[in-house]
Design a protein around this motif. Structure first.
Motif, PDB file in Angstrom:
ATOM      1  N   LEU A 159      29.951  40.447  36.884  1.00 34.55           N
ATOM      2  CA  LEU A 159      31.369  40.125  36.972  1.00 34.55           C
ATOM      3  C   LEU A 159      31.703  39.082  35.914  1.00 34.55           C
ATOM      4  O   LEU A 159      31.147  37.981  35.911  1.00 34.55           O
ATOM      5  N   PHE A 160      32.586  39.426  35.006  1.00 29.43           N
ATOM      6  CA  PHE A 160      33.117  38.467  34.034  1.00 29.43           C
ATOM      7  C   PHE A 160      34.361  37.831  34.646  1.00 29.43           C
ATOM      8  O   PHE A 160      35.181  38.521  35.262  1.00 29.43           O
ATOM      9  N   TYR A 161      34.504  36.522  34.466  1.00 29.05           N
ATOM     10  CA  TYR A 161      35.694  35.863  34.999  1.00 29.05           C
ATOM     11  C   TYR A 161      36.220  34.820  34.010  1.00 29.05           C
ATOM     12  O   TYR A 161      35.469  34.263  33.207  1.00 29.05           O
ATOM     13  N   ARG A 162      37.516  34.589  34.086  1.00 26.57           N
ATOM     14  CA  ARG A 162      38.158  33.599  33.230  1.00 26.57           C
ATOM     15  C   ARG A 162      37.913  32.216  33.814  1.00 26.57           C
ATOM     16  O   ARG A 162      38.620  31.747  34.705  1.00 26.57           O
ATOM     17  N   GLN A 175      32.905  35.479  45.779  1.00 24.20           N
ATOM     18  CA  GLN A 175      31.642  36.117  46.134  1.00 24.20           C
ATOM     19  C   GLN A 175      31.859  37.451  46.841  1.00 24.20           C
ATOM     20  O   GLN A 175      30.973  38.299  46.852  1.00 24.20           O
ATOM     21  N   THR A 176      33.035  37.629  47.447  1.00 21.44           N
ATOM     22  CA  THR A 176      33.347  38.899  48.106  1.00 21.44           C
ATOM     23  C   THR A 176      34.513  39.567  47.384  1.00 21.44           C
ATOM     24  O   THR A 176      35.265  38.916  46.652  1.00 21.44           O
ATOM     25  N   TRP A 177      34.675  40.871  47.624  1.00 25.19           N
ATOM     26  CA  TRP A 177      35.773  41.604  46.997  1.00 25.19           C
ATOM     27  C   TRP A 177      37.121  41.111  47.501  1.00 25.19           C
ATOM     28  O   TRP A 177      38.093  41.041  46.736  1.00 25.19           O
ATOM     29  N   ASP A 178      37.200  40.757  48.777  1.00 26.58           N
ATOM     30  CA  ASP A 178      38.460  40.243  49.315  1.00 26.58           C
ATOM     31  C   ASP A 178      38.829  38.926  48.648  1.00 26.58           C
ATOM     32  O   ASP A 178      40.001  38.673  48.342  1.00 26.58           O
ATOM     33  N   GLU A 179      37.826  38.083  48.420  1.00 26.27           N
ATOM     34  CA  GLU A 179      38.082  36.807  47.736  1.00 26.27           C
ATOM     35  C   GLU A 179      38.561  37.053  46.315  1.00 26.27           C
ATOM     36  O   GLU A 179      39.459  36.355  45.816  1.00 26.27           O
ATOM     37  N   LEU A 180      37.980  38.040  45.646  1.00 28.67           N
ATOM     38  CA  LEU A 180      38.406  38.361  44.281  1.00 28.67           C
ATOM     39  C   LEU A 180      39.866  38.782  44.261  1.00 28.67           C
ATOM     40  O   LEU A 180      40.645  38.319  43.411  1.00 28.67           O
ATOM     41  N   ALA A 181      40.263  39.642  45.203  1.00 26.32           N
ATOM     42  CA  ALA A 181      41.643  40.113  45.255  1.00 26.32           C
ATOM     43  C   ALA A 181      42.613  38.950  45.498  1.00 26.32           C
ATOM     44  O   ALA A 181      43.651  38.838  44.828  1.00 26.32           O
ATOM     45  N   LYS A 182      42.278  38.069  46.431  1.00 32.06           N
ATOM     46  CA  LYS A 182      43.163  36.941  46.758  1.00 32.06           C
ATOM     47  C   LYS A 182      43.242  35.951  45.602  1.00 32.06           C
ATOM     48  O   LYS A 182      44.308  35.411  45.300  1.00 32.06           O
ATOM     49  N   THR A 183      42.102  35.703  44.961  1.00 33.04           N
ATOM     50  CA  THR A 183      42.089  34.793  43.811  1.00 33.04           C
ATOM     51  C   THR A 183      42.945  35.341  42.675  1.00 33.04           C
ATOM     52  O   THR A 183      43.723  34.603  42.049  1.00 33.04           O
ATOM     53  N   ALA A 184      42.795  36.637  42.403  1.00 33.41           N
ATOM     54  CA  ALA A 184      43.585  37.266  41.338  1.00 33.41           C
ATOM     55  C   ALA A 184      45.080  37.208  41.664  1.00 33.41           C
ATOM     56  O   ALA A 184      45.903  36.916  40.783  1.00 33.41           O
ATOM     57  N   GLN A 185      45.442  37.470  42.905  1.00 32.68           N
ATOM     58  CA  GLN A 185      46.856  37.432  43.306  1.00 32.68           C
ATOM     59  C   GLN A 185      47.452  36.044  43.091  1.00 32.68           C
ATOM     60  O   GLN A 185      48.567  35.903  42.588  1.00 32.68           O
ATOM     61  N   LEU A 186      46.683  35.021  43.472  1.00 35.73           N
ATOM     62  CA  LEU A 186      47.162  33.648  43.336  1.00 35.73           C
ATOM     63  C   LEU A 186      47.387  33.270  41.878  1.00 35.73           C
ATOM     64  O   LEU A 186      48.427  32.696  41.512  1.00 35.73           O
ATOM     65  N   LYS A 296      35.783  30.714  27.145  1.00 35.20           N
ATOM     66  CA  LYS A 296      36.542  30.568  28.393  1.00 35.20           C
ATOM     67  C   LYS A 296      36.027  31.486  29.503  1.00 35.20           C
ATOM     68  O   LYS A 296      36.690  31.661  30.524  1.00 35.20           O
ATOM     69  N   VAL A 297      34.858  32.063  29.292  1.00 33.96           N
ATOM     70  CA  VAL A 297      34.362  33.116  30.188  1.00 33.96           C
ATOM     71  C   VAL A 297      33.083  32.709  30.905  1.00 33.96           C
ATOM     72  O   VAL A 297      32.204  32.065  30.335  1.00 33.96           O
ATOM     73  N   GLY A 298      32.997  33.104  32.161  1.00 36.07           N
ATOM     74  CA  GLY A 298      31.777  32.919  32.941  1.00 36.07           C
ATOM     75  C   GLY A 298      31.275  34.262  33.434  1.00 36.07           C
ATOM     76  O   GLY A 298      32.019  35.249  33.441  1.00 36.07           O
ATOM     77  N   ILE A 299      30.013  34.302  33.843  1.00 36.16           N
ATOM     78  CA  ILE A 299      29.403  35.526  34.374  1.00 36.16           C
ATOM     79  C   ILE A 299      28.825  35.225  35.747  1.00 36.16           C
ATOM     80  O   ILE A 299      28.199  34.180  35.952  1.00 36.16           O
ATOM     81  N   ALA A 300      29.035  36.147  36.683  1.00 39.93           N
ATOM     82  CA  ALA A 300      28.579  35.953  38.057  1.00 39.93           C
ATOM     83  C   ALA A 300      28.073  37.273  38.626  1.00 39.93           C
ATOM     84  O   ALA A 300      28.325  38.343  38.054  1.00 39.93           O
ATOM     85  N   PRO A 301      27.378  37.220  39.754  1.00 41.17           N
ATOM     86  CA  PRO A 301      26.927  38.461  40.405  1.00 41.17           C
ATOM     87  C   PRO A 301      28.112  39.317  40.837  1.00 41.17           C
ATOM     88  O   PRO A 301      29.204  38.809  41.102  1.00 41.17           O
ATOM     89  N   ILE A 302      27.896  40.613  40.926  1.00 42.20           N
ATOM     90  CA  ILE A 302      28.900  41.533  41.446  1.00 42.20           C
ATOM     91  C   ILE A 302      29.234  41.115  42.885  1.00 42.20           C
ATOM     92  O   ILE A 302      28.324  40.865  43.680  1.00 42.20           O
ATOM     93  N   GLU A 309      25.616  42.007  50.876  1.00 41.41           N
ATOM     94  CA  GLU A 309      24.894  41.329  49.807  1.00 41.41           C
ATOM     95  C   GLU A 309      25.218  41.966  48.471  1.00 41.41           C
ATOM     96  O   GLU A 309      25.532  43.158  48.399  1.00 41.41           O
ATOM     97  N   SER A 310      25.125  41.174  47.417  1.00 39.94           N
ATOM     98  CA  SER A 310      25.407  41.670  46.074  1.00 39.94           C
ATOM     99  C   SER A 310      24.236  42.492  45.549  1.00 39.94           C
ATOM    100  O   SER A 310      23.093  42.030  45.558  1.00 39.94           O
ATOM    101  N   HIS A 311      24.540  43.713  45.129  1.00 37.42           N
ATOM    102  CA  HIS A 311      23.532  44.578  44.509  1.00 37.42           C
ATOM    103  C   HIS A 311      24.174  45.266  43.308  1.00 37.42           C
ATOM    104  O   HIS A 311      24.927  46.230  43.467  1.00 37.42           O
ATOM    105  N   ALA A 312      23.892  44.746  42.135  1.00 30.45           N
ATOM    106  CA  ALA A 312      24.424  45.355  40.921  1.00 30.45           C
ATOM    107  C   ALA A 312      23.585  46.566  40.539  1.00 30.45           C
ATOM    108  O   ALA A 312      22.401  46.643  40.867  1.00 30.45           O
TER     109      ALA A 312
END
Length: 430
Positions: A159-162, A175-186, A296-302, A309-312
């Motif tokens: 996962l690439f993130y700003r 860390q979860t898909w729901d958190e990603l969606a809420k973070t992006a919305q905000l 400006k970019v970071g990398i994290a587990p899927i 659990e994360s499994h890329a």
């Protein structure tokens, strides 16, 4: 009679000389072209996808400069794996003796070996040589006890993130898909930038769509196996595909264009500063240098589902030799050159490839040039290989087609996977 003797001797010498010349010219062992001498080096064709960094072509140039007896001709393949396999099928079904050396996706060795398209290389390598590599780099090409290639470099979904935007609003890496969606919305709400989108990923009818679905499936605690049977129409499978669709329809953090996008498309959007999150491969990191998001970019587990659990998904490309090649030995020599410590290190530093040679992966200079290797090591430890199936391509085509139809709004998740299951049951039955 004495006058005729010299003439007979001359004729005899001419006959012997002519026969010797004839033998030398007709025996392939005496052919300078086949032997690959300095005047007529053997030319082998090497088929591989385009490397955006240009380092692959430089590696080929280094080989050609250092070898008088062998020269490599680069055959550039399409960027999308589906298009590559179509071209390989055309060549090898017609018994083409070129390309001699090729790079194939990690899911293809069993299929290619079963079809008789690639050659075992066991006679060219020993255990000391093979011990240099991560076990997965050789295991991936073992079919029925024979080695059909070696992985050129490792790959794993990330996962690439700003980092700048998350820091700006004091938000943690999801860390979860729901958190990603809420973070992006905000962030989208606060930035109020019509050119900015939340999350881009691979949803076109390509292998990437299957990979993304598998990562969601694994993150939901699911798998495709039910005993010996393949099952995609499951509760976890539907949940995984629904989550992908929700990014577009419900959460509105992913554009509809993800249903037509591949990794390169995603990278264009992200590198232009127009996405907060991106699911892609580590090689994209190098391609971000000098762009709007450089530094400006970071990398994290899927991410994964709540309670999961994360499994890329692992990925990468395998060096293999055409079974019909007239120059197998030379092709293996080129393979070993590309897998040398020096070339592996160069590809790691200049093209952000993940080395399949263990010592290069841990080399301080490599780590310094590519700091993400430290982040990738734990991701690789929990990563999963895609299903090891002789008919993997059939499986993937069925899944990716339905994933794409759902993401483009033509079907719902339950219907899509029901149709995929029906197709798989018909095509994969014994």
């Amino acid at each position: 009679m004495k006058k005729k003797t010299p003439i007979l001797i001359v004729l005899l010498l001419i006959t012997v000389f002519t026969a010797a010349c004839s033998k030398d010219s007709s025996d392939p062992r005496n052919s300078s072209a086949d032997a690959g001498d300095n005047k007529n080096p053997v030319t082998i064709e090497f088929a591989a996808g385009k490397d955006a960094s240009g380092e692959l072509e430089k590696s080929i140039e280094r080989f050609n400069r250092s070898h008088d007896d062998i020269q490599i001709k680069y055959v550039e393949m399409p960027a999308v794996p589906n298009e590559q396999i179509t071209r390989y099928s055309t060549w090898f079904n017609s018994k083409s003796d070129t390309p001699d050396l090729l790079m194939i996706d990690v899911t293809w060795p069993a299929m290619f070996a079963s079809a008789g398209w690639i050659e075992p290389i066991d006679e060219y390598v020993d255990q000391d040589y093979l011990s240099r590599f991560w076990p997965a780099a050789t295991d991936v090409a073992k079919v029925n006890g024979k080695l059909y290639g070696i992985q050129g470099y490792m790959d794993v979904g990330v996962l690439f993130y700003r980092k700048d935007l998350l820091d700006k609003y004091g938000l943690p890496v999801p860390q979860t898909w729901d958190e990603l969606a809420k973070t992006a919305q905000l962030i989208l709400q606060k930035e109020n930038n019509p050119n900015l989108t939340g999350f881009v990923f691979q949803g076109a009818k390509i292998e990437g769509a299957t990979i993304n679905w598998l990562e969601h499936l694994w993150g939901a605690g699911g798998d495709i196996y039910d005993g010996d049977a393949i099952k995609v129409d499951t509760e976890q499978g539907i949940k995984a595909l629904q989550r992908m669709s929700d990014f577009i329809v419900k959460d509105k953090v992913s554009p509809l264009s993800v249903s037509t996008s591949n990794p390169a498309d995603n990278n264009i959007v992200f590198s232009g500063g127009n996405a907060i999150f991106m699911r892609n491969w580590p090689a994209s990191f190098a391609q971000l240098k000098g762009t709007a998001v450089d530094g400006k970019v970071g990398i994290a587990p899927i991410p994964h589902d709540v309670g999961g659990e994360s499994h890329a998904s692992t990925g990468g490309w395998v060096y293999a030799v055409n079974s019909n090649s007239k120059h197998k030995k030379e092709a293996v020599e080129a393979l070993k050159f590309f897998l040398s410590d020096e070339e592996q290190k160069s590809m790691a530093i200049h093209a952000s490839k993940i080395p399949s040679v263990k010592s290069v992966f841990e080399d301080p200079a490599t780590r310094q040039a590519q700091p993400i290797l430290e982040t990738l090591q734990p991701i690789l430890e929990t990563a999963k290989s895609r299903p090891v199936l002789r008919n993997y391509e059939t499986f993937s085509r069925s899944v990716q087609t339905q994933v794409n139809l759902v993401l483009s709004g033509q079907k719902d998740a339950a219907t899509g996977l029901k149709d995929a299951q029906k197709e798989l049951d018909e095509k994969l039955k014994s």
